[in-house]
Structures are given as structure tokens and as C-alpha cells.
Scaffold this motif. Sequence first.
Motif, PDB file in Angstrom:
ATOM      1  N   PRO A  66       0.832  -1.212   0.000  1.00  0.00           N
ATOM      2  CA  PRO A  66       0.000   0.000   0.000  1.00  0.00           C
ATOM      3  C   PRO A  66       0.862   1.255   0.000  1.00  0.00           C
ATOM      4  O   PRO A  66       1.881   1.325   0.698  1.00  0.00           O
ATOM      5  CB  PRO A  66      -0.822  -0.126   1.285  1.00  0.00           C
ATOM      6  N   LEU A  67       0.458   2.254  -0.768  1.00  0.00           N
ATOM      7  CA  LEU A  67       1.234   3.496  -0.878  1.00  0.00           C
ATOM      8  C   LEU A  67       1.068   4.358   0.357  1.00  0.00           C
ATOM      9  O   LEU A  67       2.031   4.943   0.848  1.00  0.00           O
ATOM     10  CB  LEU A  67       0.787   4.265  -2.127  1.00  0.00           C
ATOM     11  N   PHE A  68      -0.153   4.463   0.875  1.00  0.00           N
ATOM     12  CA  PHE A  68      -0.442   5.305   2.042  1.00  0.00           C
ATOM     13  C   PHE A  68      -1.008   4.414   3.144  1.00  0.00           C
ATOM     14  O   PHE A  68      -2.226   4.248   3.266  1.00  0.00           O
ATOM     15  CB  PHE A  68      -1.452   6.399   1.689  1.00  0.00           C
ATOM     16  N   GLN A  69      -0.132   3.837   3.956  1.00  0.00           N
ATOM     17  CA  GLN A  69      -0.545   2.836   4.934  1.00  0.00           C
ATOM     18  C   GLN A  69      -0.697   3.454   6.313  1.00  0.00           C
ATOM     19  O   GLN A  69       0.083   3.215   7.222  1.00  0.00           O
ATOM     20  CB  GLN A  69       0.471   1.684   4.941  1.00  0.00           C
ATOM     21  N   GLY A  70      -1.751   4.271   6.460  1.00  0.00           N
ATOM     22  CA  GLY A  70      -1.988   4.957   7.720  1.00  0.00           C
ATOM     23  C   GLY A  70      -2.634   4.068   8.761  1.00  0.00           C
ATOM     24  O   GLY A  70      -3.210   3.022   8.446  1.00  0.00           O
ATOM     25  N   VAL A  71      -2.547   4.492  10.008  1.00  0.00           N
ATOM     26  CA  VAL A  71      -3.179   3.783  11.125  1.00  0.00           C
ATOM     27  C   VAL A  71      -4.476   4.504  11.463  1.00  0.00           C
ATOM     28  O   VAL A  71      -4.473   5.699  11.752  1.00  0.00           O
ATOM     29  CB  VAL A  71      -2.245   3.744  12.352  1.00  0.00           C
TER      30      VAL A  71
ATOM     31  N   ILE B  41       0.075  10.583   3.419  1.00  0.00           N
ATOM     32  CA  ILE B  41      -0.119  11.155   2.082  1.00  0.00           C
ATOM     33  C   ILE B  41       0.800  12.348   1.874  1.00  0.00           C
ATOM     34  O   ILE B  41       1.479  12.469   0.844  1.00  0.00           O
ATOM     35  CB  ILE B  41      -1.594  11.567   1.883  1.00  0.00           C
ATOM     36  N   PHE B  42       0.863  13.252   2.870  1.00  0.00           N
ATOM     37  CA  PHE B  42       1.666  14.466   2.745  1.00  0.00           C
ATOM     38  C   PHE B  42       3.155  14.139   2.635  1.00  0.00           C
ATOM     39  O   PHE B  42       3.901  14.836   1.945  1.00  0.00           O
ATOM     40  CB  PHE B  42       1.433  15.391   3.934  1.00  0.00           C
ATOM     41  N   LYS B  43       3.599  13.074   3.297  1.00  0.00           N
ATOM     42  CA  LYS B  43       5.011  12.693   3.237  1.00  0.00           C
ATOM     43  C   LYS B  43       5.412  12.224   1.842  1.00  0.00           C
ATOM     44  O   LYS B  43       6.580  12.341   1.466  1.00  0.00           O
ATOM     45  CB  LYS B  43       5.305  11.606   4.271  1.00  0.00           C
ATOM     46  N   VAL B  44       4.462  11.693   1.100  1.00  0.00           N
ATOM     47  CA  VAL B  44       4.750  11.212  -0.261  1.00  0.00           C
ATOM     48  C   VAL B  44       4.534  12.323  -1.286  1.00  0.00           C
ATOM     49  O   VAL B  44       5.391  12.569  -2.149  1.00  0.00           O
ATOM     50  CB  VAL B  44       3.877   9.991  -0.614  1.00  0.00           C
TER      51      VAL B  44
ATOM     52  N   HIS C  10       7.855   9.735  -7.213  1.00  0.00           N
ATOM     53  CA  HIS C  10       8.744   8.843  -7.967  1.00  0.00           C
ATOM     54  C   HIS C  10       9.700   8.069  -7.069  1.00  0.00           C
ATOM     55  O   HIS C  10      10.238   7.035  -7.481  1.00  0.00           O
ATOM     56  CB  HIS C  10       9.545   9.656  -8.995  1.00  0.00           C
ATOM     57  N   ASN C  11       9.897   8.540  -5.830  1.00  0.00           N
ATOM     58  CA  ASN C  11      10.762   7.815  -4.898  1.00  0.00           C
ATOM     59  C   ASN C  11      10.050   6.655  -4.213  1.00  0.00           C
ATOM     60  O   ASN C  11      10.689   5.877  -3.504  1.00  0.00           O
ATOM     61  CB  ASN C  11      11.300   8.771  -3.821  1.00  0.00           C
ATOM     62  N   PHE C  12       8.738   6.536  -4.433  1.00  0.00           N
ATOM     63  CA  PHE C  12       7.964   5.499  -3.754  1.00  0.00           C
ATOM     64  C   PHE C  12       7.386   4.463  -4.714  1.00  0.00           C
ATOM     65  O   PHE C  12       6.814   3.472  -4.276  1.00  0.00           O
ATOM     66  CB  PHE C  12       6.823   6.136  -2.957  1.00  0.00           C
ATOM     67  N   VAL C  13       7.517   4.691  -6.003  1.00  0.00           N
ATOM     68  CA  VAL C  13       7.007   3.741  -6.994  1.00  0.00           C
ATOM     69  C   VAL C  13       8.156   3.288  -7.893  1.00  0.00           C
ATOM     70  O   VAL C  13       9.197   3.928  -7.960  1.00  0.00           O
ATOM     71  CB  VAL C  13       5.866   4.344  -7.845  1.00  0.00           C
TER      72      VAL C  13
END
Length: 454
Positions: A228-233, A250-253, A289-292
Motif C-alpha cells: 500500500p502506498l499510504f498505509q496509515g493507522v 499522504i503528505f510525506k509522499v 517517484h521515490n515510492f514507486v
Amino acid sequence: MGDGRSGGGGANRPAWLQQYDLVGKIGEGTYGLVFLARTSHRKCCIAIKKFKQSKEGDGVSPTAIREIMLLRETCHENVVKLVNVHINHVDMSLYLAFDYAEYDLYEIIRHHREKLSHSINQYTVKSLLWQLLNGLNYLHSNWIIHRDLKPSNILVMGDGEEHGVVKIADFGLARIYQAPLKPLYENGVVVTIWYRAPELLLGAKHYTSAVDMWAVGCIFAELLTLKPLFQGVEAKATPNPFQLDQLDKIFKVLGHPTPEKWPTLVNLPYWQNDQQHIQGHKYDSHGLHNFVTVPQKSPAYDLLSKMLEYDPRKRITAAQALEHEYFRMDPLPGRNALVPSQPGEKIVNYPARPVDTTADFEGTVAVQPSQPVSSGNAASGNIAAASVAPSRSMPRSMHVVGMQRMPNAGISGPSAAAETKRSKYGNAESWLSSTEEALLRKPNGGHTCLFEIA
């Protein structure tokens, strides 16, 4: 099941239930259970969704009736097919029967991440995404918003003529959203948190089909990266949609949203009210681009970034995404997403969705152990994978340009679709009320087949 041994009850079962041989439970959600069964006459697999019993005096769940209403109106290759609907008036339980799909994107992604340790091939990713968008474009063109898109709700057909065909499933949160548009926030929290659009997290009182496209972007990224790209709690205690940890992910990405890029941001309730955590905390964007795992200047990255656009008015639509350059490049997407894209490529035998054979429709426990089950002709003891035969044909490419879409039942466009539904039902609430009233007029103890499509 017809002999009374699988699931209990035997001859006391209603006639409609005796036409199914129960295999086991394949899922459980907020609104009910999903079972795998085989039909006695066709010997094919059926998924049966049993809604949880309503509270005393409440009648049939409006959620269930809304799902029936919407699925009766849809007909598209990439939308799950509703076969039968039954009601048990003894306990007011409702059963929906669907064509069974052996796979879902959640299990496919997990298989690559945990068992194969390598990415999904480009052809399969592209074909899965294209079919998902094709089904979603059909829904949005007919003013239906899904509101719960996630990998486990995106099914993929197994053996048979529809092998590798994607089906959008679980319409429990779906609804018609044509004008005059009532504030959708009255429906409460929607969309599983990892796939929830930022406008929902910030308390938007009005939102559109763009929330579905954000979820598709999250799914696309997950197909590429296997996580998952945005794996929040999720903060379970709060009744409102504001989820600080998810926004933080989300904001960090993507970086901190700004009114310059998203003009209506300043009108969102939680942007205004939580200045300390939301406005006060500035994020340095590391860049998507640093996460995909795709180059920043590639068509795949361009499409993904347009799906994950902060401003819902600028976010790409399903119709626009289908015409994107990404789908015009080799390998072209195909109708069968699960076959090799070129000769000599290794076939992936995906495991079928797990089936718990210890449960039955009435909640009692059977003696069989839990095991995965396939609707194919796999040998006993080795049926977990719903195996793909090596002799399967190569994928038939989808001609993206000028490809004929599924007809919208004679409806010329979204406005006409909305007008047709309004004239037919008046509005969804009155349809639900009249339908439920008709159901409840049946005598106690009756078991009714509301309709049969197949």
C-alpha cells in the motif's frame, strides 16, 4: 447441501437454498458474510452474500436494498453480475448470489510479495488497471459512485471463457449521485482508509466520483510496488472522517497541499479547524517517484500522478484515463489479464481466494478443514491454485482507440442516465421504502426469491 449434510438443516431448508451445495465461507465484512457454493443444476460456482440480520423491527437493511437496486441496473463485463436474490422472512436475512470469481487483487498482490518476491509483469498490471477503469467509467457514466474501491473488492475471474476478466464488486457503499446533489457526508465515513481521498479525510461535505479515481491511483501504485502506498493507522474512536495519521502518510509522499494548487482546500472543515497539525506542519515532498518503481518521465508515472492529484476537480477521470498514452504502448492491455504477454514467459499460478469450510449459512460448524477451493477441475488435494493450463492462448489485445464500450441501455449520456433513473424510481429513498414494504408483506416463515436474472 441439498442432502442436509453440508450446512445442517436438510429438508427444513427452503427450496431455493437446497439448490446450492455449500463449500464454505470466503469473506466477512461489515454488512454480512460471503459464501462459496455450487449450483446443483449447473455445477458451477456461485458466491452468496448473506447480509447480517436486521435489528428487531427494522426490516431489510437499506444498504442491502440499495445494493440490489444498483446491481439490477448495471450490465457490464467489468462489473460483478448479480444472479439471484432471496429473502428468509423468519430472520429477515437476505441472500445475494453472484457469479464466483476465483481471484482478487489483494491475493494476487500478496502472492507476488510473499511467495514470488518479484513484481507483477507489465502486461498484467496494465490489463488489470484498464479493465478496472473500463468498469468504473461505465459506472460513473451512469452516475454511480462506488465509494469502496480497494484490492479485495476487485475480483478476477478464473477458469472459463471469462478467465482473467476483472469484476468490480461489493456495492454496499455505492450510490447514485445525480443532481440535485444532496450532501454526501450524511452517509458517514466511506472508503477504506488506505484508499480514502484527501478531500474525504478533510471533511468535504460534497464530493464526486473523483474519490473513486483516488482509490484507483492507490491500487495502481500497489500493483506496481506490491505494498500500500499510504498505509496509515486508523483512529477507531473518532466518528468523523478526519484521520491525521493517514493524512500524514499522504503528505510525506506527495508533499503539503497548498491553496494555490488546490483552491477549495481552504473551505474544507478540518483544514480550517486543525491548524496546528495540518496547516502548521510543513512537509518536504520526497516525490512520488521515490515510492514507486516506474521512471518519473514514463507514461505510467504520468497517469499515476494524475490519479493522485490533490484537487478533485483536476484529478483525471476514468474516461480520460482510458485514453491515456500508457494504454497505447506495448504491451497493449488484454481482456485476459492472467496469461503471458509473450511466448516463453512463465505462467503464474495464482492461488484462489481462501475458503473456510468450517462455516455454513446458519453459523454452525461443519467437520471439514479450512482449505482454498477452485471452481476448476483441479485434482483433489491440489485445488488451491485454480491452475492456469499452459495451453492457454496468448492475450487478445484491447484496441483502445475506438474500442466499443458496453452500451448504457440506450442512455445517451450522464444527464440522460440521471433523468431515466429519476423518472423510473422518483428517488432512491422512495424505491427502498416501497421495496422493503413489499418484502415485509410476505407471511412469516416465507422464503422468497425476489427475482432471478440467470
